[in-house]
Design a protein around this motif. Structure first.
Motif, short mmCIF file in Angstrom:
data_model
loop_
_atom_site.label_atom_id
_atom_site.label_comp_id
_atom_site.label_asym_id
_atom_site.label_seq_id
_atom_site.Cartn_x
_atom_site.Cartn_y
_atom_site.Cartn_z
N VAL A 81 0.84 -1.21 0.00
CA VAL A 81 0.00 0.00 0.00
C VAL A 81 0.87 1.25 0.00
CG1 VAL A 81 -1.68 1.34 1.32
CG2 VAL A 81 -1.95 -1.13 1.10
N ASP A 82 1.90 1.27 0.84
CA ASP A 82 2.79 2.42 0.90
C ASP A 82 3.50 2.65 -0.44
OD1 ASP A 82 2.10 2.86 3.52
OD2 ASP A 82 3.88 1.86 4.36
N LYS A 83 3.88 1.56 -1.08
CA LYS A 83 4.56 1.67 -2.39
C LYS A 83 3.61 2.30 -3.42
CE LYS A 83 7.06 -1.18 -5.79
NZ LYS A 83 6.24 -0.90 -6.98
N MET A 84 2.35 1.86 -3.41
CA MET A 84 1.40 2.43 -4.37
C MET A 84 1.14 3.91 -4.08
SD MET A 84 -2.58 1.57 -5.17
CE MET A 84 -3.44 2.57 -6.42
N LYS A 85 0.99 4.24 -2.80
CA LYS A 85 0.74 5.64 -2.45
C LYS A 85 1.88 6.54 -2.89
CE LYS A 85 -2.35 4.92 1.49
NZ LYS A 85 -2.53 5.08 2.97
N ALA A 86 3.09 6.02 -2.85
CA ALA A 86 4.24 6.81 -3.28
C ALA A 86 4.28 6.96 -4.79
CB ALA A 86 5.53 6.15 -2.79
N GLU A 87 3.83 5.93 -5.51
CA GLU A 87 3.88 5.95 -6.97
C GLU A 87 2.65 6.58 -7.61
OE1 GLU A 87 4.39 1.85 -7.92
OE2 GLU A 87 6.53 1.81 -7.39
N ARG A 88 1.50 6.47 -6.96
CA ARG A 88 0.24 6.98 -7.51
C ARG A 88 -0.37 7.98 -6.53
NH1 ARG A 88 -2.50 3.67 -11.09
NH2 ARG A 88 -3.64 5.60 -11.52
N LYS A 89 0.19 9.15 -6.44
CA LYS A 89 -0.23 10.13 -5.43
C LYS A 89 -1.65 10.64 -5.66
CE LYS A 89 4.47 11.62 -4.35
NZ LYS A 89 4.50 10.89 -3.07
N GLY A 90 -2.19 10.48 -6.86
CA GLY A 90 -3.55 10.94 -7.12
C GLY A 90 -4.61 9.92 -6.79
N VAL A 91 -4.20 8.74 -6.28
CA VAL A 91 -5.15 7.67 -5.99
C VAL A 91 -5.34 7.54 -4.48
CG1 VAL A 91 -5.66 5.22 -6.24
CG2 VAL A 91 -4.45 6.43 -8.06
N ASN A 92 -6.59 7.47 -4.05
CA ASN A 92 -6.90 7.25 -2.64
C ASN A 92 -6.99 5.75 -2.39
OD1 ASN A 92 -7.30 10.09 -2.03
ND2 ASN A 92 -9.21 9.93 -3.17
N VAL A 93 -6.16 5.23 -1.48
CA VAL A 93 -6.15 3.81 -1.16
C VAL A 93 -6.66 3.65 0.27
CG1 VAL A 93 -4.81 1.69 -1.05
CG2 VAL A 93 -4.15 3.49 -2.64
N TYR A 94 -7.70 2.83 0.42
CA TYR A 94 -8.29 2.60 1.74
C TYR A 94 -8.00 1.15 2.13
CZ TYR A 94 -10.74 6.80 0.28
OH TYR A 94 -11.04 8.06 -0.17
N ALA A 95 -7.05 0.98 3.05
CA ALA A 95 -6.59 -0.36 3.41
C ALA A 95 -6.80 -0.67 4.89
CB ALA A 95 -5.12 -0.52 3.04
N GLY A 96 -7.56 0.15 5.59
CA GLY A 96 -7.77 -0.07 7.01
C GLY A 96 -6.73 0.65 7.84
N LEU A 97 -7.02 0.78 9.11
CA LEU A 97 -6.12 1.48 10.01
C LEU A 97 -4.94 0.60 10.42
CD1 LEU A 97 -8.63 3.29 12.40
CD2 LEU A 97 -7.32 4.29 10.53
N THR A 98 -3.78 1.22 10.54
CA THR A 98 -2.62 0.57 11.12
C THR A 98 -2.22 1.35 12.37
OG1 THR A 98 -1.05 1.91 9.85
CG2 THR A 98 -1.82 -0.15 8.84
N ALA A 99 -1.25 0.86 13.09
CA ALA A 99 -0.85 1.51 14.32
C ALA A 99 -0.41 2.96 14.08
CB ALA A 99 0.28 0.72 14.98
N LYS A 100 0.25 3.20 12.96
CA LYS A 100 0.75 4.56 12.70
C LYS A 100 -0.37 5.54 12.35
CE LYS A 100 1.85 3.72 7.82
NZ LYS A 100 2.93 3.68 6.82
N ASP A 101 -1.57 5.01 12.04
CA ASP A 101 -2.70 5.88 11.73
C ASP A 101 -3.42 6.37 12.99
OD1 ASP A 101 -2.44 5.60 8.92
OD2 ASP A 101 -3.37 3.62 9.07
N VAL A 102 -3.13 5.75 14.12
CA VAL A 102 -3.84 6.08 15.36
C VAL A 102 -2.95 6.94 16.24
CG1 VAL A 102 -5.00 5.14 17.39
CG2 VAL A 102 -5.06 3.89 15.22
N LYS A 103 -3.40 8.16 16.53
CA LYS A 103 -2.63 9.05 17.38
C LYS A 103 -2.68 8.57 18.82
CE LYS A 103 -3.35 13.17 14.55
NZ LYS A 103 -3.88 14.56 14.51
N VAL A 104 -1.52 8.64 19.47
CA VAL A 104 -1.44 8.21 20.87
C VAL A 104 -2.10 9.26 21.75
CG1 VAL A 104 0.11 7.60 22.75
CG2 VAL A 104 0.66 6.93 20.39
#
Length: 211
Positions: free
Chosen positions: A179-202
């Motif tokens: 997912v991260d690789k695609m987001k870096a290569e296709r910046k105009g595309v919204n990818v929804y892959a669910g929350l990961t630990a880094k998406d949740v603010k402490v």
């Protein structure tokens, strides 16, 4: 009150479009892809037959013969019903087959719907083999493959769709690295892959007990 007696507010058209889809201006709201094709009207007898097989069909907008199609039966659809749907392939722009019992073999039929812009296949037993066929639908701007058996291999194929804007893959085996690789290569595309630990603010604020 009668519908004809109600007054349309300035905000209403956008709200209705968000719920039922379509745009009476003759173009899709916010669409970045190629212009909508001009197609002949669908056969009314074929539409009626499909409605008896669990489909709901409606026009994309007032000025187009393109169709939005939803499968709403609680029972899995059949290869025969999809073959009937394929007879309207030139008219179908938006197809929702969520939880319809779709298999990889049946996706091959869907891959012939060359005017598709939006496709929902979530909660079906499909794999990377289906992704190869989906990748042939070059006009797709919206694709939902959540809760399927998609892996990184299939993800890389659909991620290359040239007009893609929104891709949903949570509930699959697609890895965060892919997912991260695609987001870096296709910046105009919204990818929804669910929350990961880094998406949740402490949360650092400590709440004191009230008692």
């Amino acid at each position: 009150a009668k519908v004809s007696s109600l007054k349309m507010t300035p905000e209403a058209p956008a709200a209705l479009t968000a719920i039922v889809g379509g745009d009476d201006s003759g173009a899709e709201d916010g669409a970045k892809g190629p212009p909508l094709p001009v197609v002949a009207a669908a056969d009314p007898a074929q539409i009626k037959k499909l409605e008896g097989e669990g489909f709901i069909l409606r026009k994309l907008n007032k000025t187009s013969n393109l169709l939005v199609v939803d499968y709403v039966s609680p029972k899995p659809t059949t290869p025969e019903a999809l073959a009937d749907l394929a007879k309207l392939a030139p008219q179908i722009e938006d197809l929702n087959l969520r939880h319809a019992g779709i298999t990889d073999a049946e996706v091959k039929t869907i891959a012939s719907f060359s005017h598709l812009r939006r496709l929902r296949l979530e909660a079906n037993d499909i794999t990377d083999a289906a992704a190869k066929d989906i990748a042939s639908l070059k006009d797709l701007s919206y694709l939902n493959l959540t809760n399927t058996k998609l892996t990184d291999a299939g993800f890389s194929q659909v991620a290359a769709l040239p007009n893609l804007e929104d891709l949903y893959v949570w509930g699959t085996s697609v890895t965060p690295a892919a997912v991260d690789k695609m987001k870096a290569e296709r910046k105009g595309v919204n990818v929804y892959a669910g929350l990961t630990a880094k998406d949740v603010k402490v949360e650092t604020k400590v709440m004191q007990p009230t008692n």
